[in-house]
Design a protein around this motif. Structure first.
Motif, PDB file in Angstrom:
ATOM      1  N   LEU A   8     -59.652 -54.268 -88.545  1.00 33.40           N
ATOM      2  CA  LEU A   8     -58.316 -54.560 -89.072  1.00 33.40           C
ATOM      3  C   LEU A   8     -57.349 -53.397 -88.862  1.00 33.40           C
ATOM      4  O   LEU A   8     -56.255 -53.592 -88.315  1.00 33.40           O
ATOM      5  CB  LEU A   8     -58.404 -54.957 -90.544  1.00 33.40           C
ATOM      6  CG  LEU A   8     -57.080 -55.227 -91.261  1.00 33.40           C
ATOM      7  CD1 LEU A   8     -56.221 -56.216 -90.510  1.00 33.40           C
ATOM      8  CD2 LEU A   8     -57.339 -55.723 -92.689  1.00 33.40           C
ATOM      9  N   PRO A   9     -57.694 -52.165 -89.270  1.00 33.07           N
ATOM     10  CA  PRO A   9     -56.739 -51.071 -89.009  1.00 33.07           C
ATOM     11  C   PRO A   9     -56.482 -50.829 -87.528  1.00 33.07           C
ATOM     12  O   PRO A   9     -55.371 -50.454 -87.143  1.00 33.07           O
ATOM     13  CB  PRO A   9     -57.402 -49.855 -89.677  1.00 33.07           C
ATOM     14  CG  PRO A   9     -58.816 -50.231 -89.910  1.00 33.07           C
ATOM     15  CD  PRO A   9     -58.831 -51.707 -90.072  1.00 33.07           C
ATOM     16  N   LEU A  10     -57.477 -51.060 -86.696  1.00 38.27           N
ATOM     17  CA  LEU A  10     -57.271 -50.911 -85.257  1.00 38.27           C
ATOM     18  C   LEU A  10     -56.233 -51.911 -84.759  1.00 38.27           C
ATOM     19  O   LEU A  10     -55.270 -51.547 -84.068  1.00 38.27           O
ATOM     20  CB  LEU A  10     -58.590 -51.115 -84.513  1.00 38.27           C
ATOM     21  CG  LEU A  10     -58.476 -51.238 -82.981  1.00 38.27           C
ATOM     22  CD1 LEU A  10     -58.106 -49.897 -82.360  1.00 38.27           C
ATOM     23  CD2 LEU A  10     -59.767 -51.780 -82.381  1.00 38.27           C
ATOM     24  N   LEU A  11     -56.414 -53.180 -85.102  1.00 38.46           N
ATOM     25  CA  LEU A  11     -55.532 -54.230 -84.596  1.00 38.46           C
ATOM     26  C   LEU A  11     -54.149 -54.173 -85.235  1.00 38.46           C
ATOM     27  O   LEU A  11     -53.163 -54.605 -84.627  1.00 38.46           O
ATOM     28  CB  LEU A  11     -56.166 -55.601 -84.814  1.00 38.46           C
ATOM     29  CG  LEU A  11     -57.478 -55.831 -84.042  1.00 38.46           C
ATOM     30  CD1 LEU A  11     -58.048 -57.203 -84.357  1.00 38.46           C
ATOM     31  CD2 LEU A  11     -57.285 -55.661 -82.547  1.00 38.46           C
ATOM     32  N   ALA A  12     -54.055 -53.649 -86.447  1.00 32.42           N
ATOM     33  CA  ALA A  12     -52.751 -53.507 -87.091  1.00 32.42           C
ATOM     34  C   ALA A  12     -51.854 -52.569 -86.293  1.00 32.42           C
ATOM     35  O   ALA A  12     -50.622 -52.689 -86.330  1.00 32.42           O
ATOM     36  CB  ALA A  12     -52.925 -52.991 -88.511  1.00 32.42           C
ATOM     37  N   ASP A  13     -52.460 -51.659 -85.553  1.00 32.13           N
ATOM     38  CA  ASP A  13     -51.715 -50.664 -84.781  1.00 32.13           C
ATOM     39  C   ASP A  13     -51.441 -51.126 -83.348  1.00 32.13           C
ATOM     40  O   ASP A  13     -50.904 -50.354 -82.552  1.00 32.13           O
ATOM     41  CB  ASP A  13     -52.497 -49.341 -84.776  1.00 32.13           C
ATOM     42  CG  ASP A  13     -51.641 -48.169 -84.342  1.00 32.13           C
ATOM     43  OD1 ASP A  13     -50.471 -48.122 -84.748  1.00 32.13           O
ATOM     44  OD2 ASP A  13     -52.145 -47.304 -83.592  1.00 32.13           O
ATOM     45  N   LYS A  14     -51.856 -52.373 -83.027  1.00 33.76           N
ATOM     46  CA  LYS A  14     -51.664 -52.907 -81.678  1.00 33.76           C
ATOM     47  C   LYS A  14     -50.617 -54.025 -81.709  1.00 33.76           C
ATOM     48  O   LYS A  14     -50.017 -54.311 -82.742  1.00 33.76           O
ATOM     49  CB  LYS A  14     -52.992 -53.425 -81.118  1.00 33.76           C
ATOM     50  CG  LYS A  14     -54.120 -52.407 -81.124  1.00 33.76           C
ATOM     51  CD  LYS A  14     -53.842 -51.216 -80.235  1.00 33.76           C
ATOM     52  CE  LYS A  14     -55.021 -50.237 -80.239  1.00 33.76           C
ATOM     53  NZ  LYS A  14     -54.760 -49.049 -79.376  1.00 33.76           N
ATOM     54  N   ASN A  15     -50.438 -54.680 -80.576  1.00 36.67           N
ATOM     55  CA  ASN A  15     -49.451 -55.749 -80.493  1.00 36.67           C
ATOM     56  C   ASN A  15     -50.039 -57.007 -79.867  1.00 36.67           C
ATOM     57  O   ASN A  15     -49.330 -57.789 -79.231  1.00 36.67           O
ATOM     58  CB  ASN A  15     -48.234 -55.293 -79.683  1.00 36.67           C
ATOM     59  CG  ASN A  15     -47.045 -56.205 -79.875  1.00 36.67           C
ATOM     60  OD1 ASN A  15     -46.859 -56.763 -80.958  1.00 36.67           O
ATOM     61  ND2 ASN A  15     -46.257 -56.385 -78.837  1.00 36.67           N
ATOM     62  N   CYS A  16     -51.327 -57.206 -80.036  1.00 36.12           N
ATOM     63  CA  CYS A  16     -52.022 -58.335 -79.408  1.00 36.12           C
ATOM     64  C   CYS A  16     -52.065 -59.536 -80.347  1.00 36.12           C
ATOM     65  O   CYS A  16     -51.835 -59.428 -81.550  1.00 36.12           O
ATOM     66  CB  CYS A  16     -53.451 -57.920 -79.055  1.00 36.12           C
ATOM     67  SG  CYS A  16     -54.418 -57.400 -80.497  1.00 36.12           S
ATOM     68  N   GLY A  17     -52.401 -60.707 -79.777  1.00 41.46           N
ATOM     69  CA  GLY A  17     -52.721 -61.858 -80.591  1.00 41.46           C
ATOM     70  C   GLY A  17     -54.112 -61.692 -81.192  1.00 41.46           C
ATOM     71  O   GLY A  17     -54.975 -61.036 -80.601  1.00 41.46           O
ATOM     72  N   VAL A  18     -54.326 -62.289 -82.369  1.00 40.79           N
ATOM     73  CA  VAL A  18     -55.605 -62.157 -83.065  1.00 40.79           C
ATOM     74  C   VAL A  18     -56.042 -63.534 -83.565  1.00 40.79           C
ATOM     75  O   VAL A  18     -55.285 -64.199 -84.285  1.00 40.79           O
ATOM     76  CB  VAL A  18     -55.512 -61.182 -84.259  1.00 40.79           C
ATOM     77  CG1 VAL A  18     -56.851 -61.081 -84.978  1.00 40.79           C
ATOM     78  CG2 VAL A  18     -55.048 -59.799 -83.799  1.00 40.79           C
TER      79      VAL A  18
END
Length: 343
Positions: A193-203
């Protein structure tokens, strides 16, 4: 928040839908080409209706608005898309070892795009019931060469990586993946979660209870369709609270994951309840056991016709991603449905 759900019914399509909306006897489903003229109102375990949309109590209008508001595209092309499956595992239930070699996987991917895939989903860990666990390093060794090869050879094609490990997520995004598809809905790896929060990808957040190794022991539901939507809703809220913008999120009801055959059928029958979540839906039914049970076809590789028929039930939701092994069959079926319903 998710105690109240609205179940849309009485669907209308094309010109009939637009006329009914203008006349005030139907509402647009996620502001798309489909309209619903009837609803059931579900509060906890209490159900009211079916009733016409004109009879919906004023106090329910904020809940209804979730079904009317447009769904974000999550950074992908608008409209329904066929999502081609590239399993780089030696033990996939349907195509074991078929794309285990990176060269073969890339060749298969080119064919899928030619056949109509709007994006490709690459996986390096089998999540079939009782599947063996692989390390994140092993998973990346399977996925990485395929992802990097596809990004070089087909730079315009959106790529998704099917993983629940932050180690693989980080490397996949650095290599050009645009979507992370997590069967654990970010529940497996605390760093995801913290990793993806810092990205701009679809989840993609998929519904599952337990793990692929234990999920068959977690199939008790009060109402499987409502329970799945509510539990997915909690995952969506947790992701948003953790810093992932809502418009980046997609949801997958998880057919075959912690659900019996009967529950899968009920969930498919009432799939429009997923509209309550306000997210783009990923429909992953391809060649699954429930298709075999409904058709009597034992060989998963021969279940593509059943897969297409079941997957078409997601199209009223507007922008679904239809995740399949046989892209050509699904793309053809989708085009026929669109041609008839959209006119």
């Amino acid at each position: 928040m998710w105690r109240r759900l609205v179940e849309p019914m009485g669907l209308l399509f094309g010109q009939a839908a637009q006329e009914a909306i203008v006349q005030g006897c139907a509402l647009p489903l996620h502001n798309g080409g489909t309209a619903f003229s009837m609803v059931r109102l579900i509060e906890g375990e209490t159900v009211a209706g079916p009733m016409p949309v004109s009879a919906i109590p004023h106090t329910w209008l904020p809940v209804v608005q979730r079904l009317v508001s447009p769904v974000s595209d999550a950074g992908l092309p608008a409209g329904p898309l066929v999502m081609g499956i590239l399993n780089t595992t030696p033990d996939s239930f349907s195509c074991a070892g078929q794309h285990f070699n990176a060269t073969h996987a890339i060749q298969a991917a080119r064919q899928m795009v030619h056949d109509g895939a709007g994006l490709l989903d690459i996986g390096g860990e089998s999540t079939r019931p009782g599947a063996a666990v692989v390390s994140p390093q092993q998973e990346w060794e399977r996925v990485g060469p395929v992802l990097e090869g596809l990004r070089q050879s087909m730079p315009a094609v959106p790529l998704s990586v099917d993983t629940r490990n932050s180690f693989v997520m980080e490397r996949a995004l650095a290599a050009g993946a645009q979507v992370i598809n997590d069967v654990s809905a970010l529940g497996h790896d605390p760093a995801a979660l913290p990793l993806l929060a810092d990205k701009n990808c679809g989840v993609v957040l998929m519904h599952m209870r337990g793990t692929p190794q234990t999920m068959e022991a977690h199939t008790h539901y009060t109402d499987v369709a409502c329970d799945v939507v509510r539990e997915l809703g909690q995952k969506v809220e947790a992701a948003v609270a953790g810093g992932i913008a809502r418009e980046r999120l997609m949801v997958d009801p998880g057919f075959g994951f912690a659900k019996t055959q009967e529950q899968n059928v009920v969930l498919l029958r009432r799939v429009l309840l997923l509209a309550n979540l306000g997210c783009r839906v990923v429909f992953a039914l391809s060649r699954k056991r429930m298709i075999g049970a409904l058709t009597g076809v034992a060989d998963p590789a021969q279940r593509d016709s059943g897969t297409m028929a079941a997957s078409l039930m997601a199209l009223p939701l507007g922008n679904p991603l239809l995740r399949v092994h046989n892209v050509a069959s699904m793309a053809q079926g989708m085009r026929v449905w669109q041609g008839v319903q959209d006119g």
